[in-house]
Structure formats: structure tokens, C-alpha cells
Design an enzyme around this catalytic site. Structure first.
Site, short mmCIF file in Angstrom:
data_model
loop_
_atom_site.label_atom_id
_atom_site.label_comp_id
_atom_site.label_asym_id
_atom_site.label_seq_id
_atom_site.Cartn_x
_atom_site.Cartn_y
_atom_site.Cartn_z
N ARG A 71 -36.60 -14.49 -44.69
CA ARG A 71 -37.79 -15.08 -45.33
C ARG A 71 -37.93 -16.55 -44.96
NH1 ARG A 71 -35.66 -12.80 -50.84
NH2 ARG A 71 -33.94 -13.78 -49.76
N HIS A 89 -38.99 -5.11 -48.66
CA HIS A 89 -38.00 -4.18 -48.09
C HIS A 89 -38.71 -3.02 -47.38
CE1 HIS A 89 -35.15 -5.72 -51.45
NE2 HIS A 89 -34.86 -6.32 -50.33
#
Ligand code: PNS
Length: 168
Positions: free
Chosen positions: A94, A17
Site C-alpha cells: 500500500r 485482498h
């Protein structure tokens, strides 16, 4: 001033993050990290704790001029975007599985309010890190400190069940 919103649960806020915040801040003038509360998800940290962690991390990383943390009110993300003057949402990808999850939300936000979603491919070294796996590893006694900013690791606390110790 171009403001973007980086929404998510951030339970806990990971190094992946943080990498997204840094990279979004290179593209936008200001990044609002918007912390959602999902009552159906059993969380590790409260929204208040998550906001504290993100604020401490942004300060430690010298990012307070470029990024800030806000609680995402219940309701539509596009309404929050309108409130803060953002036309763009940033999300990390991802894998193709993430894209499958993200695509309908991105299309819906475009349909509702012409809010675009900018996808950043997660940096390779963080591609295996998700908050849900971090919570699971931590709950089972694994060490998650090298996947988290220090404030996040501190908020999670010590492993509730050290490896090898049988609760029964
Ligand atoms: O980190 P998460 O839990 O995958 O984040 C999900 C989030 C917060 C991005 C998503 O739940 C969301 O956008 N919530 C706002 C509700 C909303 O606007 N829904 C309708 C349009 S998709």
C-alpha cells in the site's frame, strides 16, 4: 503449472485482498490464499471463519478455478511453498511503510529457499484499507461494509458498539 502463494492474516479479508487475488490470478495459474494464525494478535475472526469467508468470496466471484484457500501451518512460509509446489509469494504494497516491513521477509525467503516475492502495488481505491483499521473502525461502531466482500462483512457481524452510544 505456476502456483503462487498469497499469505496473510486476512482478519478480515478485505476488498483490497480480493483485488490482489484477482490480479495474481492473471499472472499465475493458481493462487493459494494462505491464512496465517498469529497467537500474539488479538483477532476478530478465527482461522476457520476466515477460510470460510475466503472460500465463499472466491465462489461468489467465480474464482474457484483460479484460487483456493488454505490454512498456513505454523512453521516457515517457504516450507509451505515447497509443499504446494510454489516458488513465488505474492504480497500487496500500500505504501513505502509496507515495503519496509516486507523487504526483510522477502530477502529471508529468498535466502532460505530461493522463494521470490512478487509485490503488487495496491490499487489506489484500496490503499487506505487494512484489516487492522477495519477491525478498529468496526469495534468503535463504524460502518465497514463497503470495504469488505459481503461474506466478510457478514462474518464480522453488526457493529458491537453503534456510533454515539457510550458504553459507560
Ligand atoms: O498479513 P500479515 O499478518 O502481515 O502476514 C504476515 C505473514 C503471514 C506473511 C508472515 O507472518 C509470514 O510469512 N509468516 C510465516 C513465518 C515465516 O516463514 N517466517 C520467517 C521468514 S520471513
Amino acid at each position: 503449472m505456476r502456483t503462487v502463494v498469497l499469505p496473510g492474516s486476512f482478519d478480515p479479508f478485505t476488498l483490497g485482498h480480493l483485488d490482489l487475488v484477482r490480479r495474481a490470478a492473471r499472472i499465475a495459474d493458481h493462487v493459494i490464499v494462505a491464512v496465517s494464525h498469529n497467537p500474539s494478535k488479538r483477532g476478530a475472526l478465527t482461522v476457520t471463519q476466515r477460510l470460510d469467508v475466503i472460500e465463499q468470496t472466491l465462489a461468489a466471484e467465480g474464482l474457484t478455478a483460479q484460487a483456493s484457500a488454505r490454512a498456513l501451518p505454523s512453521g516457515l512460509l517457504v516450507d509451505f511453498c515447497r509443499e504446494v509446489g510454489a516458488q513465488t509469494v505474492v504480497r500487496g504494497l500500500r505504501s513505502q511503510l509496507d515495503l519496509a516491513y516486507e523487504e526483510p521477509m522477502a530477502r529471508m525467503n529468498d535466502h532460505l529457499a530461493e522463494v521470490d516475492t512478487l509485490f503488487l502495488l495496491t490499487s489506489a481505491q484500496y490503499a487506505h484499507i487494512s484489516s487492522s483499521l477495519v477491525r478498529e473502525v468496526h469495534a468503535l461502531g463504524g460502518d465497514v461494509a463497503d470495504m469488505l466482500p459481503p461474506a466478510s462483512a457478514h462474518a464480522l457481524g453488526p457493529c458491537p458498539r453503534p456510533t454515539g452510544e457510550d458504553a459507560s
